[in-house]
Structures are given as C-alpha cells and as structure tokens.
Design a protein around this motif. Structure first.
Motif, mmCIF file in Angstrom:
data_model
loop_
_atom_site.group_PDB
_atom_site.id
_atom_site.type_symbol
_atom_site.label_atom_id
_atom_site.label_comp_id
_atom_site.label_asym_id
_atom_site.label_seq_id
_atom_site.Cartn_x
_atom_site.Cartn_y
_atom_site.Cartn_z
ATOM 1 N N PRO A 118 -7.808 -15.769 3.196
ATOM 2 C CA PRO A 118 -8.502 -14.500 2.974
ATOM 3 C C PRO A 118 -9.615 -14.573 1.930
ATOM 4 C CG PRO A 118 -6.111 -14.230 2.817
ATOM 5 C CD PRO A 118 -6.384 -15.692 2.810
ATOM 6 N N ASP A 178 -7.816 -11.755 5.260
ATOM 7 C CA ASP A 178 -7.552 -10.351 4.954
ATOM 8 C C ASP A 178 -8.778 -9.797 4.233
ATOM 9 O OD1 ASP A 178 -4.914 -11.005 5.676
ATOM 10 O OD2 ASP A 178 -4.247 -11.172 3.602
ATOM 11 N N TYR A 210 -5.871 -5.609 -7.845
ATOM 12 C CA TYR A 210 -5.422 -4.514 -6.975
ATOM 13 C C TYR A 210 -3.969 -4.667 -6.544
ATOM 14 C CZ TYR A 210 -6.596 -8.389 -3.905
ATOM 15 O OH TYR A 210 -6.681 -9.650 -3.357
ATOM 16 N N ARG A 267 -2.154 1.025 -6.664
ATOM 17 C CA ARG A 267 -0.791 0.518 -6.848
ATOM 18 C C ARG A 267 -0.380 0.611 -8.309
ATOM 19 N NH1 ARG A 267 2.463 0.723 -3.624
ATOM 20 N NH2 ARG A 267 1.392 2.685 -3.769
ATOM 21 N N SER A 319 -5.671 0.730 -1.752
ATOM 22 C CA SER A 319 -4.665 1.727 -2.092
ATOM 23 C C SER A 319 -4.251 1.519 -3.558
ATOM 24 C CB SER A 319 -3.474 1.516 -1.142
ATOM 25 O OG SER A 319 -2.347 2.237 -1.548
ATOM 26 N N ALA A 322 -7.731 -0.333 3.817
ATOM 27 C CA ALA A 322 -8.424 0.460 2.804
ATOM 28 C C ALA A 322 -7.667 0.269 1.488
ATOM 29 C CB ALA A 322 -8.424 1.923 3.212
ATOM 30 N N GLN A 349 2.767 -16.849 -0.946
ATOM 31 C CA GLN A 349 1.599 -15.970 -1.172
ATOM 32 C C GLN A 349 0.352 -16.810 -1.391
ATOM 33 O OE1 GLN A 349 1.348 -12.986 -0.604
ATOM 34 N NE2 GLN A 349 3.480 -12.324 -0.547
ATOM 35 N N ARG A 386 0.852 -1.193 0.000
ATOM 36 C CA ARG A 386 0.000 0.000 0.000
ATOM 37 C C ARG A 386 0.883 1.237 0.000
ATOM 38 N NH1 ARG A 386 -2.877 -3.681 3.061
ATOM 39 N NH2 ARG A 386 -1.722 -3.279 4.968
ATOM 40 N N ARG A 436 -10.459 -12.426 -8.307
ATOM 41 C CA ARG A 436 -10.098 -13.446 -7.320
ATOM 42 C C ARG A 436 -10.424 -14.861 -7.814
ATOM 43 N NH1 ARG A 436 -6.556 -12.941 -3.353
ATOM 44 N NH2 ARG A 436 -7.734 -14.306 -1.968
ATOM 45 N N GLN A 442 -11.144 -11.330 1.155
ATOM 46 C CA GLN A 442 -10.963 -9.964 0.604
ATOM 47 C C GLN A 442 -12.249 -9.146 0.550
ATOM 48 O OE1 GLN A 442 -7.938 -9.244 0.549
ATOM 49 N NE2 GLN A 442 -6.773 -11.006 -0.097
HETATM 50 N N1 SAH Z 1 -1.439 -13.720 -1.254
HETATM 51 C C1 SAH Z 1 -2.339 -13.291 -0.273
HETATM 52 C C2 SAH Z 1 -2.206 -11.819 0.048
HETATM 53 C C3 SAH Z 1 -0.907 -11.177 0.072
HETATM 54 S S1 SAH Z 1 -0.907 -9.432 0.203
HETATM 55 C C4 SAH Z 1 -3.754 -13.528 -0.766
HETATM 56 O O1 SAH Z 1 -3.982 -13.682 -1.929
HETATM 57 O O2 SAH Z 1 -4.640 -13.522 0.051
HETATM 58 C C5 SAH Z 1 -1.607 -9.207 1.808
HETATM 59 C C6 SAH Z 1 -2.893 -8.468 1.813
HETATM 60 O O3 SAH Z 1 -2.709 -7.119 1.460
HETATM 61 C C7 SAH Z 1 -3.930 -8.949 0.820
HETATM 62 O O4 SAH Z 1 -4.592 -10.084 1.260
HETATM 63 C C8 SAH Z 1 -4.856 -7.767 0.709
HETATM 64 O O5 SAH Z 1 -5.886 -7.834 1.655
HETATM 65 C C9 SAH Z 1 -3.936 -6.592 1.006
HETATM 66 N N2 SAH Z 1 -3.703 -5.795 -0.213
HETATM 67 C C10 SAH Z 1 -3.068 -6.181 -1.335
HETATM 68 N N3 SAH Z 1 -3.069 -5.177 -2.240
HETATM 69 C C11 SAH Z 1 -3.730 -4.141 -1.669
HETATM 70 C C12 SAH Z 1 -4.074 -2.843 -2.107
HETATM 71 N N4 SAH Z 1 -3.756 -2.393 -3.322
HETATM 72 N N5 SAH Z 1 -4.755 -2.043 -1.257
HETATM 73 C C13 SAH Z 1 -5.097 -2.485 -0.021
HETATM 74 N N6 SAH Z 1 -4.800 -3.709 0.445
HETATM 75 C C14 SAH Z 1 -4.125 -4.545 -0.371
#
Ligand code: SAH
Ligand code: SF4
Ligand code: F3S
Length: 459
Positions: free
Chosen positions: A263, A303, A163, A339, A337, A335, A201, A52, A277, A265
């Motif tokens: 997770p 997550d 994301y 990228r 973000s 929240a 991951q 993020r 996803r 999400q």
């Molecule tokens: N590989 C894991 C996640 C790794 S990243 C999976 O697929 O579940 C860890 C966490 O960061 C993610 O699960 C997600 O909830 C959060 N995340 C990733 N990119 C994000 C973004 N652009 N903005 C906010 N949260 C993000």
C-alpha cells in the motif's frame, strides 16, 4: 451429551481471520462445533475490527441482534474478541449488557476457559491482556479453507502511522520463531494444504526482532523447498521494509507468487509525511520499478485513504494520478475515519464527510478502471490457477486464483478441485476474469515462468 454449537462472525483483516481459526480450535476442545444458525447456537462469538468507526458500528448493531436472541434464550453466551475488545474493554458491556465475555487480542487463547467459566458462574468476564508473548505458539486451529491457509509470522505493529489504531490494539512488532512457522507449515502440508499466506501488518519486517535476526526472504527460502507446498504468498508489505533481496527471492522461487500487497495510502508527499509513513512517493515509485525490473508481470495491489485531515483537492488528485501511474492491479479504498489515541484523530482540520464521500466515489472509479485495464491485458493469456471450488451462485462454474491473486471463473467439475490447472482467459471484468481450463500441471509450476537463480542465503 448434545454437542455445543458456536455461531461466529469475523470482521477485519486476514490476521483477524487467522485468530478466528485459532479461537474455533480452542472452542472445539471445549466441545463446540460451528453452526451457521445463530438461533441454534449456545455461544455467539464475534471477532472484531477497530480500523474504522463503521466497523465498530457494525459490531454494535450485531450485538443488538444477539441481545434479542438472548432475551428469547437466556442460556446463550455472547463473547466478543479482537481489536474492538482490546480498544473498548469494559465499555463494550456498558453499551450492551448482553455480552458475557470480552477478551482482548493478547489473550484470546483464554477464550475456551472464559466461556466455560461463564457457563458455570453466569457472571460476565472482561479479560484484556497487554503482551502478545502470552499467546502460545501451537494453538489448535480449525481452518476455513481446504487448500489455502493463513500463517501469521509477525504480530503487531510499531510504526504508529498517525491515522491507525492497529499499534494500540495489537501491540508492538513480534516475530514468531522461524522453526515454529516451519513446523506449522509442515503440519499443514501433511493435512493436504498446498497454499499458504504468511501474514503480518508489515510482513517484510519479519525476523528483525528475533534473538537470532532473520528476514522474510530467508523464511521464504526455508519454506520454499517443502514438498507439496505449491504456493506461498505474503502480505502486507511496507515501503520502509520491502527491499531488493526480497524481490529477487520472490523472482527466484517458483512457488512464491509474484504478488505484492504494497500500500501507498496517498499519492501526495505532504499527506504521506503527515500520515507518518516514513517514505515519499518517489521512493515508492522506485520500489515499484525495482519490482517490475525483476518480475515484469508482478501483480501489485494496495490500500488508499482519502480525506486524511488537511487533504486538499490537489493532494487528492495526486492520489488519482498515482493510481493511474502505478497501474495497480487492485486497491482497497477507504474514507479516513477518526480513531481513538491517534494523532490524526485530534486534528482540527478534519475533511467534511460529504467531501470524503465524493472523493471516495471518484477514487473508486479510477481504481476500477485501472484494475479493468490490467485484467483486459490478461485476455488471451494462459494463467496458472489453483482451483478452490464451485462458484457459490453459478452452477457448473468453478473458481480459483491466479498467481497474481486474480479471481477466475471457468466451467468445471468436482475433479478439478484442489488441482493446479492452466486456464485460458477469454474475458475480463473490472475485478474478475473468465476463462476455460486447458489441462492439469503434472509438475510443480516452475516450468511456466522463467526463473532467476535464487540469491545465496546470507544469514
Ligand atoms: N499494515 C498495513 C495496513 C493495515 S490496516 C499497512 O501499513 O499498509 C489496513 C488499511 O486500513 C490501511 O492500509 C489503511 O488504508 C486503512 N486504514 C487504517 N486506518 C484507517 C483510518 N483511520 N481511516 C481509514 N482507513 C484506515
Ligand atoms: Fe497501521 Fe501503519 Fe502499522 Fe500499517 S504500518 S498497521 S497502517 S500503523
Ligand atoms: Fe481491524 Fe484489527 Fe485487523 S483493527 S484490520 S482486525 S488488526
């Protein structure tokens, strides 16, 4: 010669922590010892996270502090490794010229040599590789804990959730050879480690890309009988990959913890689709039901993201509903973000910051409430805890984790450290438990949980 000192900060996920431990191992070869005093360090090293924007902001404010240290002591070397290094490359030095070494995620094994080179030449170096297979499998490692160790089993990610920056900073899936993992674990056990967490991951995708394909379940069955290996964990699971064979394997092996970091999400099918996803809420719920069918008391964490582009109040409420319905043990929340390189970052229907903040606060309340409810259910039960050490701020109080990864605090003494004990839980807080120790387990934990016979290894 006086010893060299390295001051280290590590941001981001467990995989990053594991890389940090290897970086410290490499630096130890060059004569560097860790220090917790930045002002006494010869090398200031940061392992960075790009998940993020806030994580990046933290990096640049830290580099600002280090620039001041360097103004006072120009001999200090400043090095940046990890996901932001891979993402921003030479841009890091443009934003902060005090940085001497920038090294990417695919070639951090060169860190020791690069630092040495800068010490001799005093000219900065940016080294960003592209392929993970350059990383040797047997790097020296300085572990953070005494009883628990991180063991990466699959690097990178090829899922490209819309994301997420990780596939760009870490490259495609790449499993380590099963034998290499086993060798690492055997060496850890010889050093007295008792608990390992297998990292990836999407850890449950482990093995599919190997020349002789295998699975996480097969890896667990291979590691489980190793003498002295009291606890095995793995994370993170992905709804596309988590299958019944894995869950049956966890249920059948007493030293594999019944803990799933799994997770979802978002609780909205529309959001999951736009997040790419590759699964629905219904499929996720079926998997949760399957886990609980095999392991009724399994801990499930995850997550969650709020404010993904185009998320409506109704989508958000679906996320609140799913947290209550699944009754998660815990959830990391964030929240959304923007990228770089990601499709979601280019969308024009971004959710305003104040709405994201408001949704995050509301979600956090429900997450805490749900976690508290799960914790209260454990009051009065006996929990198996691996005692990690004294609690940092409470004299006489010790801490450890349950099989379900709950942190527990209890009165103790140094003789408990590194022991697996039974703790009677007497009170619950939203994210932690309190209790007292009953006695020590003489044998492996197999006798405290009904086990299902292991499935036959088909591979
Ligand atoms: N590989 C894991 C996640 C790794 S990243 C999976 O697929 O579940 C860890 C966490 O960061 C993610 O699960 C997600 O909830 C959060 N995340 C990733 N990119 C994000 C973004 N652009 N903005 C906010 N949260 C993000
Ligand atoms: Fe990111 Fe998705 Fe890969 Fe997890 S599965 S690391 S969220 S791209
Ligand atoms: Fe962050 Fe990189 Fe991990 S972006 S979450 S440190 S893989």
């Amino acid at each position: 010669m006086a010893e060299l000192k390295v001051f280290l900060r590590s941001f981001g996920c467990q995989m990053n922590l594991s890389d940090t431990e290897r970086a410290l191992g490499l630096l130890a070869r060059q004569g560097y010892e860790p220090t917790d005093d930045a002002d006494a360090a010869d090398l200031l090293l940061v392992n960075t996270c790009a998940i993020r924007e806030k994580a990046e902001d933290k990096l640049f404010s830290l580099l600002g502090e280090w620039r001041q240290i360097k103004q006072r002591r120009p001999g200090v070397i400043v090095a940046v490794m990890g996901c932001v290094a891979q993402e921003m490359k030479a841009e890091i030095r443009r934003r902060n010229p005090a940085v001497d070494v920038v090294v990417g995620t695919h070639n951090f094994h060169e860190l020791g040599d690069l630092v040495e080179e800068v010490r001799e030449t005093r000219s900065p170096i940016t080294r960003i590789g592209q392929l993970r297979d350059a990383i040797p499998d047997d790097l020296p490692t300085v572990r953070d804990g005494k009883y628990h160790a991180w063991v990466p089993v699959i690097y990178g990610c090829s899922y490209f959730c819309s994301y997420c920056i990780v596939p760009f900073t870490r490259g495609p899936f790449q499993s380590r050879e099963l034998e290499a993992i086993e060798r690492e674990v055997i060496a850890l056990l010889a050093e007295g480690f008792q608990e390992i967490t297998l990292l990836g991951q999407t850890v449950d995708r482990y093995g599919l890309d190997l020349a002789t394909p295998t699975t996480l379940a097969a890896l667990l069955r291979r590691l489980s009988p190793l003498p002295g290996l009291n606890r095995i964990r793995f994370l993170t699971s992905h709804p596309v990959d988590l299958d019944e064979e894995l869950v049956r394997t966890v249920a059948g092996l007493s030293n594999v913890m019944e803990y799933f970091h799994f997770p979802i999400q978002s609780g909205s099918d529309r959001m999951l689709d736009e997040m790419k996803r590759q699964h629905t809420v219904a499929r996720y719920l079926e998997q949760v039901a399957m886990i609980r069918r095999h392991i009724p008391d399994a801990a499930i964490s995850g997550d969650l993201i709020v404010g993904f582009p185009g998320e409506t109040e109704a989508d958000f409420e679906d996320t609140l509903r799913i947290v209550r319905e699944v009754e998660f043990d815990s959830n990391n929340t964030a929240a959304y973000s923007i990228r770089p390189w990601t499709p979601a970052g280019k969308r024009t229907d971004q959710v305003p910051e104040d709405i994201k903040r408001d949704r995050l606060a509301r979600l956090n309340e429900i997450v805490a409430e749900t976690s508290f409810r799960r914790n209260r259910r454990l009051v009065g039960t006996w929990q198996e805890v691996l005692v990690e050490g004294p609690a940092s701020r409470s004299p006489g109080i010790w801490t450890g984790r349950t099989r379900g990864n709950r942190e527990v605090f209890f009165p103790g003494d140094p003789s408990l450290e590194g022991q697996i004990v039974q703790v009677k839980i007497d009170s619950a807080r939203p994210f932690t438990l309190r209790g007292c120790v009953a006695g020590r387990l003489e044998s492996r934990p197999s006798d405290i949980r009904p086990t299902i016979p292991p499935v036959v290894d088909l591979l």
